[in-house]
Design a protein around this motif. Structure first.
Motif, short mmCIF file in Angstrom:
data_model
loop_
_atom_site.label_atom_id
_atom_site.label_comp_id
_atom_site.label_asym_id
_atom_site.label_seq_id
_atom_site.Cartn_x
_atom_site.Cartn_y
_atom_site.Cartn_z
N UNK A 101 38.57 41.19 30.80
CA UNK A 101 37.92 40.06 31.47
C UNK A 101 36.88 40.48 32.50
N UNK A 102 36.76 39.69 33.54
CA UNK A 102 35.68 39.83 34.50
C UNK A 102 35.90 40.83 35.59
N UNK A 103 36.83 41.72 35.44
CA UNK A 103 37.06 42.80 36.38
C UNK A 103 37.62 43.99 35.62
N UNK A 104 37.43 45.19 36.18
CA UNK A 104 37.96 46.39 35.53
C UNK A 104 39.37 46.71 36.00
N UNK A 105 39.63 46.48 37.29
CA UNK A 105 40.92 46.79 37.89
C UNK A 105 41.39 45.62 38.74
N UNK A 106 42.70 45.45 38.79
CA UNK A 106 43.33 44.57 39.77
C UNK A 106 44.30 45.42 40.57
N UNK A 107 44.12 45.41 41.90
CA UNK A 107 44.98 46.21 42.77
C UNK A 107 45.71 45.30 43.75
N UNK A 108 46.96 45.65 44.03
CA UNK A 108 47.71 45.00 45.10
C UNK A 108 47.79 46.00 46.25
N UNK A 109 47.34 45.58 47.42
CA UNK A 109 47.34 46.45 48.59
C UNK A 109 48.17 45.80 49.69
N UNK A 110 48.85 46.63 50.48
CA UNK A 110 49.71 46.11 51.54
C UNK A 110 49.69 47.07 52.72
#
Length: 338
Positions: A101-110
């Motif tokens: 889709x419209x992004x290469x990566x999805x990251x969760x940061x905390x």
């Protein structure tokens, strides 16, 4: 070589043990043996093989991260893998998925505060020449988290036989010093079943004090132990992210509604153009669209603005993953060189 039937039986036995450890990650092998009607020594050996193969793992983590965000990342053409590798060494990064889709990566940061999170998003991501664009969605509330997801490989009776986490002793200290908390969390982050005696030797305190600290921290919510399993080994091999717009009036109903949907692994509300972000596991690609129809039915007025299928996992809770989602190691800054 093993036969397909033997492989199936082994996998079923593995998933039963993993489910039991999801219910109580630090249950003794004797307790688990009684619950599963299996020899404790055989269970210990099974778990050793499971972890060695990277199929499942137990980690201890702080439950409360004051600042959490989901970040969509677009990369220079052909540089997504290199970008994920570099970001895996950032301690603030919890999860990285390669997506369609419209992004290469999805990251969760905390992070411990908004300042540290903003420093990462603005300074660290902004300094990465491999990244062309990043969209940050600040999390306002976690509705469903991965630590409560269950395999459902055990019968109800078997699940009831798995003992609950031990409550703090009446004589245990009600507060755990910050330095001891840090030692405990670091040790259990690497392996949630690390014996209290091993942690005590490292901390220079008694085994009983460490056992009390673990019980107290779990009881207060300062420590959560979670058992994770490689998605491809569960029978739910497809992972998808959903970016949803939900009427504000429906937010209060989300907690109970989403917790009843077995596919949902993580659901958060956000302060962004999408006020609900979710990740879920389904059995095949067709289920991605079926779930959309179900979600729009149970959440009146919800509109799925975008979706992304995970085409390869990279990092989960600081664990480096291969293309199957099996653990290959800890990312550098999540590891404890001591």
């Amino acid at each position: 070589m093993t036969s397909p039937n033997q492989d199936s039986l082994r996998r079923d036995a593995d998933l039963r043990l993993i489910h039991a450890l999801q219910l109580e990650p630090r249950a003794s092998w004797t307790e688990l043996g009684r619950a599963l009607a299996t020899d404790p020594v055989a269970l210990a050996r099974r778990w050793a093989r499971i972890t060695e193969e990277g199929l499942a793992w137990i980690s201890g983590q702080r439950r409360h991260f004051p600042a959490v965000a989901v970040v969509e990342i677009e990369c220079v053409q052909g540089k997504a893998a290199e970008t994920a590798f570099l970001l895996a060494d950032e301690e603030i990064v919890r999860t990285i998925d390669h997506t369609s889709g419209g992004r290469d990566l999805v990251a969760v940061v905390a992070g411990p505060d908004l300042e540290s999170l903003s420093a990462f998003v603005i300074d660290r991501l902004g300094d990465q020449r491999l990244i062309t664009h990043a969209r940050t969605h600040l999390v306002t509330e976690i509705l469903v988290e991965g630590s409560i997801w269950r395999l459902n490989a055990l019968s109800d009776e078997e699940a009831r036989r798995v003992p609950a986490a031990k409550a703090p002793r009446p004589r245990a200290a009600r507060q755990v010093p910050a330095d001891l908390q840090e030692v405990v969390i670091r040790a259990l982050y690497r392996d949630g079943r690390t014996p209290a005696g091993d942690i005590a030797a490292k901390a220079g305190v008694s085994t009983q004090r460490v056992a009390d600290a673990i019980a107290t921290m779990r009881h207060s919510g300062d420590l959560v132990l979670r058992t994770d399993v490689a998605r491809s080994y569960t029978g739910w091999p497809i992972n998808a992210w959903y970016f949803v717009q939900v009427p504000a009036s429906s937010i209060d109903r989300l907690r109970s509604t989403l917790s009843r949907l077995a596919e949902v692994r993580l659901a958060v509300t956000t302060a962004s153009r999408y006020n609900l972000l979710m990740t879920l596991w389904v059995r095949d690609l067709a289920d991605v669209n079926r779930f959309e129809a179900l979600l729009e039915k149970v959440l009146a007025g919800a509109r799925i603005a975008d979706r992304a299928v995970v085409i390869r996992p990279a990092v989960h809770s600081g664990r480096l993953l291969d293309a199957r989602g099996f653990v290959t190691g800890l990312s550098t800054l999540h590891d404890d060189p001591a």
